[in-house]
Each structure stands twice: as structure tokens, then as C-alpha cells.
Design an enzyme around this catalytic site. Structure first.
Site, PDB file in Angstrom:
ATOM      1  N   GLU A   1      34.416  40.456  48.990  1.00  0.00           N
ATOM      2  CA  GLU A   1      34.616  39.165  49.645  1.00  0.00           C
ATOM      3  C   GLU A   1      35.798  39.157  50.618  1.00  0.00           C
ATOM      4  OE1 GLU A   1      35.009  35.763  47.025  1.00  0.00           O
ATOM      5  OE2 GLU A   1      34.787  34.413  48.719  1.00  0.00           O
TER       6      GLU A   1
ATOM      7  N   ASP B   1      33.127  40.368  43.824  1.00  0.00           N
ATOM      8  CA  ASP B   1      33.872  39.123  44.018  1.00  0.00           C
ATOM      9  C   ASP B   1      35.097  39.241  43.101  1.00  0.00           C
ATOM     10  OD1 ASP B   1      34.903  36.617  44.349  1.00  0.00           O
ATOM     11  OD2 ASP B   1      32.982  35.586  44.176  1.00  0.00           O
TER      12      ASP B   1
ATOM     13  N   ILE C   1      37.747  37.358  42.464  1.00  0.00           N
ATOM     14  CA  ILE C   1      37.933  36.175  41.605  1.00  0.00           C
ATOM     15  C   ILE C   1      36.873  35.158  42.014  1.00  0.00           C
ATOM     16  CG2 ILE C   1      39.437  34.308  40.821  1.00  0.00           C
ATOM     17  CD1 ILE C   1      41.847  35.978  41.428  1.00  0.00           C
ATOM     18  N   ASP C   2      35.837  35.055  41.218  1.00  0.00           N
ATOM     19  CA  ASP C   2      34.797  34.068  41.477  1.00  0.00           C
ATOM     20  C   ASP C   2      35.145  32.799  40.710  1.00  0.00           C
ATOM     21  OD1 ASP C   2      32.146  33.167  42.385  1.00  0.00           O
ATOM     22  OD2 ASP C   2      31.711  33.158  40.241  1.00  0.00           O
TER      23      ASP C   2
ATOM     24  N   SER D   1      32.136  29.183  38.066  1.00  0.00           N
ATOM     25  CA  SER D   1      31.999  30.635  38.290  1.00  0.00           C
ATOM     26  C   SER D   1      30.743  31.265  37.688  1.00  0.00           C
ATOM     27  CB  SER D   1      33.234  31.397  37.781  1.00  0.00           C
ATOM     28  OG  SER D   1      33.129  31.652  36.388  1.00  0.00           O
TER      29      SER D   1
ATOM     30  N   LYS E   1      28.756  31.372  34.060  1.00  0.00           N
ATOM     31  CA  LYS E   1      27.484  30.718  33.685  1.00  0.00           C
ATOM     32  C   LYS E   1      26.396  31.769  33.420  1.00  0.00           C
ATOM     33  CE  LYS E   1      27.624  27.796  37.404  1.00  0.00           C
ATOM     34  NZ  LYS E   1      29.036  27.761  37.827  1.00  0.00           N
TER      35      LYS E   1
ATOM     36  N   ARG F   1      21.323  25.676  40.437  1.00  0.00           N
ATOM     37  CA  ARG F   1      22.309  25.661  41.532  1.00  0.00           C
ATOM     38  C   ARG F   1      21.588  25.291  42.822  1.00  0.00           C
ATOM     39  NH1 ARG F   1      27.400  28.875  42.494  1.00  0.00           N
ATOM     40  NH2 ARG F   1      27.478  29.440  44.691  1.00  0.00           N
TER      41      ARG F   1
HETATM   42  P1  AMP Z   1      30.843  27.513  41.175  1.00  0.00           P
HETATM   43  O1  AMP Z   1      32.022  27.922  40.383  1.00  0.00           O
HETATM   44  O2  AMP Z   1      29.577  27.478  40.394  1.00  0.00           O
HETATM   45  O3  AMP Z   1      31.125  26.234  41.916  1.00  0.00           O
HETATM   46  O4  AMP Z   1      30.549  28.624  42.260  1.00  0.00           O
HETATM   47  C1  AMP Z   1      31.603  29.307  42.823  1.00  0.00           C
HETATM   48  C2  AMP Z   1      31.230  29.911  44.144  1.00  0.00           C
HETATM   49  O5  AMP Z   1      30.503  28.981  44.950  1.00  0.00           O
HETATM   50  C3  AMP Z   1      32.498  30.221  44.898  1.00  0.00           C
HETATM   51  O6  AMP Z   1      32.894  31.555  44.691  1.00  0.00           O
HETATM   52  C4  AMP Z   1      32.137  29.955  46.325  1.00  0.00           C
HETATM   53  O7  AMP Z   1      31.615  31.106  46.907  1.00  0.00           O
HETATM   54  C5  AMP Z   1      31.054  28.902  46.242  1.00  0.00           C
HETATM   55  N1  AMP Z   1      31.595  27.542  46.440  1.00  0.00           N
HETATM   56  C6  AMP Z   1      31.673  26.585  45.523  1.00  0.00           C
HETATM   57  N2  AMP Z   1      32.245  25.466  46.030  1.00  0.00           N
HETATM   58  C7  AMP Z   1      32.546  25.748  47.318  1.00  0.00           C
HETATM   59  C8  AMP Z   1      33.163  25.031  48.371  1.00  0.00           C
HETATM   60  N3  AMP Z   1      33.603  23.778  48.215  1.00  0.00           N
HETATM   61  N4  AMP Z   1      33.287  25.650  49.557  1.00  0.00           N
HETATM   62  C9  AMP Z   1      32.848  26.915  49.727  1.00  0.00           C
HETATM   63  N5  AMP Z   1      32.268  27.649  48.757  1.00  0.00           N
HETATM   64  C10 AMP Z   1      32.128  27.077  47.566  1.00  0.00           C
HETATM   65 MG    MG Z   2      32.690  33.557  44.470  1.00  0.00          MG
END
Ligand code: AMP
Ligand code: MG
Length: 396
Positions: free
Chosen positions: A120, A180, A182-183, A308, A311, A325
Site C-alpha cells: 500500500e 497491507d 496496517i489495515d 479491518s 472480519k 461490504r
Molecule cells: P474497514 O475497516 O472494514 O472499514 O475497511 C478498512 C479499509 O477500507 C481501509 O484499509 C481502507 O482501504 C478502506 N476504507 C475504509 N474507510 C475509508 C475511508 N473513509 N476512506 C478511504 N478508504 C477507506
Molecule cells: Mg487497508
């Protein structure tokens, strides 16, 4: 242009047992393919059994993720003591992101030099005069993480090169990691879930995945829970095509050997199913749509909201039955946000596709082109029911 890691003297064998000294890596693609065929033939692990037959790259992948996990844990500890948290400058979060990528890239380049990297972050801004402060902090954090692992500290240039090794487009041929570092940055900042996600791509296909989840409890998510607590030392999920998925403690001495085989949770009645989704402040969460789907399927349990790729680990372990998602149409998913999770789920018996049922294609570069969204379910039957429901709800 892809920067290359310059050759360095040996890593110290005492601190990271599988790191070899001075010996050229034997981890060539050709060798790995033939070894893998032999291993696949003799491996038929059942649920609850430990798995000791993953290819050698997966051992290196797991160890690299552990190193990054320790680094992240230290930073999160500092954040909890109230340090500055925004991601836009040289905050601890940004430093950790770059440093985790550098550590994993460096460790993997050392052990598997023929395997490329798509990751990333890139070091472009850090290489400028304005980036000097951040560059120094990242380098210091990398050297802290690698202390006891390398004989001498890496230079700033080596750290930047390690980061930029990931600035490639990937594609349909060859072998490369997808990372990634840090996801789930929001989860990281707020002391919730986050993941270090590393996938292995071989000839256009995701074949391996490691998900390090430093805050993931070892206990399953209880039915009715809407979020999960944080717990130490966290979990590590490892999957390889044809070998299944395992979970171990993130700090396990030998995560691949100690890992226990996991499988997704079957449901015969979709009304009994449970689902996970992102937190409300995530751009990829469409809670209105997921709640309509859930109501249409007659589901009664509330969603579990988790940051992240943790899940995907929870789905593979059988904690819940679905991950839904649905980002906005303008949002383009990236390969590193799903590759490791996809194989972790599939090898545990689950199904993952986009919102129209197409398999995810990770071989088209850094972006993952999907229609409607991404859905992962614990069984093919539940996937079919969900697909029908998506069509129905979208038609109304
Ligand atoms: P989640 O934790 O399920 O929301 O997913 C995390 C990933 O979704 C992150 O690593 C980003 O790549 C993407 N993501 C989630 N929210 C945003 C945001 N507001 N802007 C850009 N990317 C996002
Ligand atoms: Mg990510």
C-alpha cells in the site's frame, strides 16, 4: 520504477530461528512448486488438527507479520498514552504504517528474493527534504523492530528501498506478495481491531494468506454481540491453497505448527445467520443496505461491527456467517484490502465474490474491480440465498 534492496550481510540466526546466515535463499519459485506438490499430496488435515505442511514461504510470511505485529503493538501502547494520532503527518500511526511495510518487505526480500511485492505505501514524499523528519522516525522504528534480527542497523536508504519495493503493479504472472501493513487504521487509532495482511500471489492466483490481528480475542464472538473487545496477544490466521486455514496466538513460537485448523460455521436456515460489517464511519459501510438484506433474509441477530480484515479471520473461525461490504460506486477497492482475507475464508470452507457473484480477480494490478460490493459467506448455500436477496432488494 522498482527500487531494489541492496545485498546485506547475514541476519542473526539466534533471534529469528528460520533466518539463515549468508546462505543464498533456496526459496526459488521452481523449488517451491515441486516441494508444494509433494506436501499437498501427503496433507489432509481435519478440523482441530494442527497443520505442519505449508510451503516454506508461509513460514517466512508468518514470521514477518509477527515482527510487524510487535512493532504495531508498541505504537498502539504509545497511542493509548495519548500521543498524537492523525494519519496525515508524521504521527505515530503514519510512522508505524511505513515501518511495518519496511520490516515485512525487508524480511521477505531476504528469505524469498524471487518473490516480488505489491504494497500500500510508498516512500516518495519521505525521500524529499521535507520528509527528513518522518524518514528518520521510520528508520528508527524499523531498526528497533529488527534489533536482534539484523547484525547492523539499516540505513535510511535501505529502509526507503524496502518500502518502495512494494511500488509495483502486480499482475497475472510470477510470484509476489500483496501487503497491507496496517489495515483498519481507524481501528488502530481507536484501540479496536486492525490487521497486518499479507497474501501470496502465484501466476495470477492468491495461493497464501496471513492475517495478523494483534487485538483479536482467541474466544469466538458470542451470538448477539455487536462489537468485540480487544485482547492480547491477538491471533494469526494462516491459509494456503489446498492446506486449509489455521489460527494460532499471534506471538506463537511456531505459528504454522501450533496453528489449529478452523472452518466456517454452517447454517441450514439463513434466518439463523449472523453477519459482520465495517464501522459506521467507514466509507465502505452501507448499513442501510445491509440491514435491508438482513431483514429480507429473516435474520434476527444484530450486525457485528469490526474494523479491518479481522472480519475475514472471524468468518473463517466460524464466529459469524457473513461479511457484507458495499462501498459507494465511486470507490475502488484495492487488492491489499482483501487478498489475504479471501484465501483465509476460502480455505476454511467459505465463499467470497463481488456483489453479483463474480470471483474476485486479484491479478489486474493494484485495484480490485468489483460490481456492487464484496460478500463473503460461510457456505455456498448461504451465498446463493444472499445473492437472491441482493437482487430482490436492489430491484425494490
Ligand atoms: P474497514 O475497516 O472494514 O472499514 O475497511 C478498512 C479499509 O477500507 C481501509 O484499509 C481502507 O482501504 C478502506 N476504507 C475504509 N474507510 C475509508 C475511508 N473513509 N476512506 C478511504 N478508504 C477507506
Ligand atoms: Mg487497508
Amino acid at each position: 520504477m522498482r527500487a531494489r534492496i541492496s545485498p546485506r550481510p547475514a541476519l542473526r540466526a539466534d533471534s529469528l530461528s528460520s533466518y539463515r546466515s549468508n546462505a543464498p535463499s533456496r526459496c526459488t519459485v521452481e523449488r517451491v512448486v515441486s516441494v508444494r506438490r509433494r506436501r499437498r499430496a501427503k496433507m489432509t488435515p481435519r478440523a482441530g488438527q494442527t497443520v505442519d505442511g505449508y510451503p516454506e514461504e508461509m513460514t517466512h510470511a508468518a514470521r514477518a507479520v509477527q515482527l510487524a505485529g510487535s512493532l504495531c503493538r508498541k505504537v498502539q501502547f504509545a497511542l493509548q498514552r495519548g500521543e498524537q494520532v492523525s494519519k496525515s503527518d508524521d504521527s505515530p500511526v503514519t510512522v508505524a504504517d511505513f515501518a511495518a511495510q519496511a520490516v515485512i518487505s525487508y524480511a521477505l526480500a531476504r528469505e524469498c528474493p524471487s518473490v516480488g511485492l505489491v504494497a500500500e505505501e510508498d516512500a516518495g514524499e519521505m525521500r524529499t527534504a521535507d520528509g527528513a523528519g518522518l524518514r528518520a522516525r521510520v528508520t528508527a522504528m524499523v531498526n528497533d523492530a529488527l534489533s536482534g534480527v539484523v547484525d547492523s542497523p539499516l540505513t535510511e536508504e535501505e529502509v526507503m528501498d524496502a518500502i518502495d519495493r512494494g511500488a509495483t503493479v502486480g499482475g497475472k504472472t510470477g510470484s509476489f506478495w500483496i501487503l497491507d501493513p496496517i489495515d483498519g487504521t481507524k481501528g488502530f487509532i481507536n484501540g479496536r481491531q486492525y490487521a497486518i495482511a499479507l497474501a501470496l500471489m502465484e501466476e495470477g492466483e492468491v495461493t497464501g494468506g496471513v492475517l495478523g490481528c494483534p487485538n483479536m480475542p482467541s474466544d469466538k464472538i458470542p451470538r448477539g454481540a455487536t462489537e468485540i473487545p480487544t485482547a492480547s496477544p491477538g491471533c494469526m490466521f494462516v491459509a494456503y491453497k489446498g492446506c486449509g486455514t489455521t489460527v494460532s496466538a499471534l506471538d506463537a513460537e511456531e505459528p504454522l505448527k501450533e496453528g489449529v485448523k478452523i472452518t466456517t460455521a454452517k447454517v441450514t436456515d439463513s434466518r439463523e445467520a449472523t453477519y459482520m460489517e465495517s464501522w459506521g464511519d467507514s466509507i465502505v459501510a452501507d448499513h442501510g443496505f445491509t440491514s435491508s438484506l438482513s431483514a429480507n433474509m429473516g435474520m434476527t441477530s444484530p450486525p457485528v461491527r469490526i474494523d479491518s480484515m479481522a472480519k475475514y479471520g472471524a468468518l473463517a473461525r466460524g464466529d459469524t456467517n457473513m461479511y457484507l461490504r458495499f462501498p459507494p460506486a465511486t470507490y475502488r477497492e484495492k487488492v491489499w484490502d482483501h487478498a489475504a482475507g479471501a484465501i483465509v475464508v476460502q480455505e476454511a470452507g467459505g465463499v467470497i465474490t463481488d456483489g453479483v457473484g463474480k470471483p474476485l480477480n486479484f491479478s489486474n494490478g493494484r485495484f480490485l474491480d468489483i460490481e456492487i460490493g464484496i460478500i463473503a459467506t460461510s457456505t455456498p448455500e448461504l451465498h446463493a440465498t444472499l445473492m437472491e436477496t441482493i437482487s430482490k432488494v436492489r430491484a425494490t
